[in-house]
Every structure is written in structure tokens, then in C-alpha cells.
Motif scaffolding. Sequence first.
Motif, PDB file in Angstrom:
ATOM      1  N   ALA A  38       0.842  -1.197   0.000  1.00  0.00           N
ATOM      2  CA  ALA A  38       0.000   0.000   0.000  1.00  0.00           C
ATOM      3  C   ALA A  38       0.873   1.241   0.000  1.00  0.00           C
ATOM      4  O   ALA A  38       1.987   1.231   0.526  1.00  0.00           O
ATOM      5  N   ASN A  39       0.369   2.294  -0.612  1.00  0.00           N
ATOM      6  CA  ASN A  39       1.021   3.603  -0.570  1.00  0.00           C
ATOM      7  C   ASN A  39       0.311   4.440   0.483  1.00  0.00           C
ATOM      8  O   ASN A  39      -0.873   4.755   0.343  1.00  0.00           O
ATOM      9  N   ILE A  40       1.037   4.760   1.559  1.00  0.00           N
ATOM     10  CA  ILE A  40       0.462   5.575   2.625  1.00  0.00           C
ATOM     11  C   ILE A  40       1.454   6.658   3.021  1.00  0.00           C
ATOM     12  O   ILE A  40       2.638   6.586   2.695  1.00  0.00           O
ATOM     13  N   ARG A  41       0.930   7.668   3.731  1.00  0.00           N
ATOM     14  CA  ARG A  41       1.815   8.724   4.225  1.00  0.00           C
ATOM     15  C   ARG A  41       2.650   8.199   5.374  1.00  0.00           C
ATOM     16  O   ARG A  41       2.227   7.337   6.140  1.00  0.00           O
ATOM     17  N   LEU A  42       3.847   8.714   5.500  1.00  0.00           N
ATOM     18  CA  LEU A  42       4.756   8.299   6.561  1.00  0.00           C
ATOM     19  C   LEU A  42       4.162   8.602   7.934  1.00  0.00           C
ATOM     20  O   LEU A  42       4.300   7.810   8.871  1.00  0.00           O
ATOM     21  N   SER A  43       3.464   9.721   8.051  1.00  0.00           N
ATOM     22  CA  SER A  43       2.852  10.073   9.334  1.00  0.00           C
ATOM     23  C   SER A  43       1.791   9.049   9.739  1.00  0.00           C
ATOM     24  O   SER A  43       1.667   8.711  10.925  1.00  0.00           O
ATOM     25  N   THR A  44       1.065   8.531   8.767  1.00  0.00           N
ATOM     26  CA  THR A  44       0.068   7.502   9.058  1.00  0.00           C
ATOM     27  C   THR A  44       0.743   6.225   9.529  1.00  0.00           C
ATOM     28  O   THR A  44       0.285   5.585  10.482  1.00  0.00           O
ATOM     29  N   LEU A  45       1.828   5.855   8.882  1.00  0.00           N
ATOM     30  CA  LEU A  45       2.567   4.659   9.290  1.00  0.00           C
ATOM     31  C   LEU A  45       3.123   4.815  10.705  1.00  0.00           C
ATOM     32  O   LEU A  45       3.059   3.880  11.511  1.00  0.00           O
ATOM     33  N   ILE A  46       3.629   5.997  11.024  1.00  0.00           N
ATOM     34  CA  ILE A  46       4.136   6.249  12.376  1.00  0.00           C
ATOM     35  C   ILE A  46       3.009   6.115  13.396  1.00  0.00           C
ATOM     36  O   ILE A  46       3.179   5.491  14.448  1.00  0.00           O
ATOM     37  N   ALA A  47       1.840   6.665  13.092  1.00  0.00           N
ATOM     38  CA  ALA A  47       0.704   6.584  14.013  1.00  0.00           C
ATOM     39  C   ALA A  47       0.244   5.142  14.199  1.00  0.00           C
ATOM     40  O   ALA A  47      -0.063   4.718  15.322  1.00  0.00           O
ATOM     41  N   ILE A  48       0.215   4.384  13.114  1.00  0.00           N
ATOM     42  CA  ILE A  48      -0.222   2.982  13.205  1.00  0.00           C
ATOM     43  C   ILE A  48       0.756   2.170  14.049  1.00  0.00           C
ATOM     44  O   ILE A  48       0.345   1.415  14.938  1.00  0.00           O
ATOM     45  N   THR A  49       2.044   2.320  13.792  1.00  0.00           N
ATOM     46  CA  THR A  49       3.026   1.540  14.550  1.00  0.00           C
ATOM     47  C   THR A  49       3.062   1.965  16.019  1.00  0.00           C
ATOM     48  O   THR A  49       3.234   1.113  16.901  1.00  0.00           O
ATOM     49  N   LEU A  50       2.880   3.252  16.294  1.00  0.00           N
ATOM     50  CA  LEU A  50       2.812   3.715  17.675  1.00  0.00           C
ATOM     51  C   LEU A  50       1.609   3.096  18.382  1.00  0.00           C
ATOM     52  O   LEU A  50       1.723   2.612  19.509  1.00  0.00           O
ATOM     53  N   SER A  51       0.471   3.082  17.716  1.00  0.00           N
ATOM     54  CA  SER A  51      -0.741   2.505  18.306  1.00  0.00           C
ATOM     55  C   SER A  51      -0.575   1.016  18.569  1.00  0.00           C
ATOM     56  O   SER A  51      -0.979   0.514  19.628  1.00  0.00           O
ATOM     57  N   ILE A  52       0.012   0.303  17.626  1.00  0.00           N
ATOM     58  CA  ILE A  52       0.237  -1.130  17.817  1.00  0.00           C
ATOM     59  C   ILE A  52       1.195  -1.360  18.985  1.00  0.00           C
ATOM     60  O   ILE A  52       0.968  -2.239  19.820  1.00  0.00           O
ATOM     61  N   GLY A  53       2.251  -0.578  19.077  1.00  0.00           N
ATOM     62  CA  GLY A  53       3.203  -0.716  20.174  1.00  0.00           C
ATOM     63  C   GLY A  53       2.580  -0.443  21.528  1.00  0.00           C
ATOM     64  O   GLY A  53       2.809  -1.173  22.494  1.00  0.00           O
ATOM     65  N   VAL A  54       1.764   0.598  21.606  1.00  0.00           N
ATOM     66  CA  VAL A  54       1.082   0.919  22.868  1.00  0.00           C
ATOM     67  C   VAL A  54       0.113  -0.205  23.226  1.00  0.00           C
ATOM     68  O   VAL A  54       0.030  -0.622  24.382  1.00  0.00           O
ATOM     69  N   GLY A  55      -0.610  -0.705  22.235  1.00  0.00           N
ATOM     70  CA  GLY A  55      -1.557  -1.800  22.479  1.00  0.00           C
ATOM     71  C   GLY A  55      -0.865  -3.045  22.994  1.00  0.00           C
ATOM     72  O   GLY A  55      -1.317  -3.676  23.962  1.00  0.00           O
ATOM     73  N   ILE A  56       0.248  -3.417  22.374  1.00  0.00           N
ATOM     74  CA  ILE A  56       0.998  -4.592  22.825  1.00  0.00           C
ATOM     75  C   ILE A  56       1.537  -4.363  24.241  1.00  0.00           C
ATOM     76  O   ILE A  56       1.486  -5.261  25.089  1.00  0.00           O
ATOM     77  N   GLY A  57       2.036  -3.178  24.504  1.00  0.00           N
ATOM     78  CA  GLY A  57       2.534  -2.863  25.850  1.00  0.00           C
ATOM     79  C   GLY A  57       1.443  -2.960  26.899  1.00  0.00           C
ATOM     80  O   GLY A  57       1.666  -3.502  27.992  1.00  0.00           O
ATOM     81  N   ILE A  58       0.260  -2.461  26.585  1.00  0.00           N
ATOM     82  CA  ILE A  58      -0.862  -2.540  27.528  1.00  0.00           C
ATOM     83  C   ILE A  58      -1.255  -3.986  27.766  1.00  0.00           C
ATOM     84  O   ILE A  58      -1.535  -4.383  28.906  1.00  0.00           O
ATOM     85  N   LEU A  59      -1.290  -4.802  26.711  1.00  0.00           N
ATOM     86  CA  LEU A  59      -1.633  -6.211  26.881  1.00  0.00           C
ATOM     87  C   LEU A  59      -0.626  -6.945  27.762  1.00  0.00           C
ATOM     88  O   LEU A  59      -1.002  -7.737  28.629  1.00  0.00           O
ATOM     89  N   ILE A  60       0.651  -6.671  27.568  1.00  0.00           N
ATOM     90  CA  ILE A  60       1.684  -7.310  28.383  1.00  0.00           C
ATOM     91  C   ILE A  60       1.554  -6.887  29.841  1.00  0.00           C
ATOM     92  O   ILE A  60       1.633  -7.713  30.757  1.00  0.00           O
ATOM     93  N   MET A  61       1.335  -5.590  30.068  1.00  0.00           N
ATOM     94  CA  MET A  61       1.167  -5.102  31.437  1.00  0.00           C
ATOM     95  C   MET A  61      -0.084  -5.691  32.082  1.00  0.00           C
ATOM     96  O   MET A  61      -0.084  -6.036  33.269  1.00  0.00           O
ATOM     97  N   LEU A  62      -1.170  -5.823  31.309  1.00  0.00           N
ATOM     98  CA  LEU A  62      -2.411  -6.378  31.832  1.00  0.00           C
ATOM     99  C   LEU A  62      -2.226  -7.838  32.223  1.00  0.00           C
ATOM    100  O   LEU A  62      -2.704  -8.266  33.280  1.00  0.00           O
ATOM    101  N   MET A  63      -1.519  -8.614  31.399  1.00  0.00           N
ATOM    102  CA  MET A  63      -1.269 -10.014  31.731  1.00  0.00           C
ATOM    103  C   MET A  63      -0.448 -10.123  33.015  1.00  0.00           C
ATOM    104  O   MET A  63      -0.739 -10.967  33.874  1.00  0.00           O
ATOM    105  N   SER A  64       0.554  -9.283  33.160  1.00  0.00           N
ATOM    106  CA  SER A  64       1.377  -9.291  34.362  1.00  0.00           C
ATOM    107  C   SER A  64       0.549  -8.888  35.584  1.00  0.00           C
ATOM    108  O   SER A  64       0.655  -9.513  36.646  1.00  0.00           O
ATOM    109  N   TRP A  65      -0.292  -7.885  35.433  1.00  0.00           N
ATOM    110  CA  TRP A  65      -1.135  -7.433  36.531  1.00  0.00           C
ATOM    111  C   TRP A  65      -2.107  -8.526  36.960  1.00  0.00           C
ATOM    112  O   TRP A  65      -2.304  -8.757  38.157  1.00  0.00           O
ATOM    113  N   LEU A  66      -2.711  -9.211  35.968  1.00  0.00           N
ATOM    114  CA  LEU A  66      -3.655 -10.271  36.296  1.00  0.00           C
ATOM    115  C   LEU A  66      -2.964 -11.428  37.015  1.00  0.00           C
ATOM    116  O   LEU A  66      -3.510 -11.995  37.967  1.00  0.00           O
ATOM    117  N   ARG A  67      -1.748 -11.777  36.586  1.00  0.00           N
ATOM    118  CA  ARG A  67      -0.999 -12.845  37.240  1.00  0.00           C
ATOM    119  C   ARG A  67      -0.715 -12.472  38.699  1.00  0.00           C
ATOM    120  O   ARG A  67      -0.902 -13.281  39.613  1.00  0.00           O
TER     121      ARG A  67
END
Length: 86
Positions: A38-67
Motif C-alpha cells: 500500500a502507498n500511505i503517508r509516513l505520518s500515518t505509518l508512524i501513528a499505526i506503529t505507535l498505536s500497535i506498540g502501545v496496544g501490545i505494551g498494555i496487553l503485556i502489562m495487563l497479563m502481568s497485573w492479572l498474574r
Amino acid sequence: MLKGILVFLIVLLLLAIAFVVGSQNEMQITVNYLIAQANIRLSTLIAITLSIGVGIGILIMLMSWLRLRVQLMSAQSKIQRLEQEH
């Protein structure tokens, strides 16, 4: 209460920095996926990767908290059981 406000402000600051960096990168780039591209703007790619990274970080923290929460509940029930025995 103060800790929550401080964390919120830090997250808000990081998002503002990401927005500023992203808004300065309007160049179109080609992103190759596993099955497509796909052809996308670099700013969009940065926003998508930032969102994915934050989401993965939250999931990891949530799993640790639940344990830890399950371990705490187990320890509390063991303490109650031992107190009832004595």
C-alpha cells in the motif's frame, strides 16, 4: 490520585510529541505486507506503529497485573485459612 494524573500527563506529552513528529512527515511511501502493498503517508505509518506498540505494551502489562492479582488472592485465602486454624 496524583500518580494517575502524572502518568496521564506523561502519556499525553508522548502522544503530542508523536503527533508533531508525524505531522512533519507527509511523504508517501510504499509499505509491503506479506500478501499486499500500500502507498500511505509516513505520518500515518508512524501513528499505526505507535498505536500497535502501545496496544501490545498494555496487553503485556495487563497479563502481568492479572498474574499478580491471582497470586495476591491466593495468598490472602491462604492467610485466612491459616488464621482460622489457629
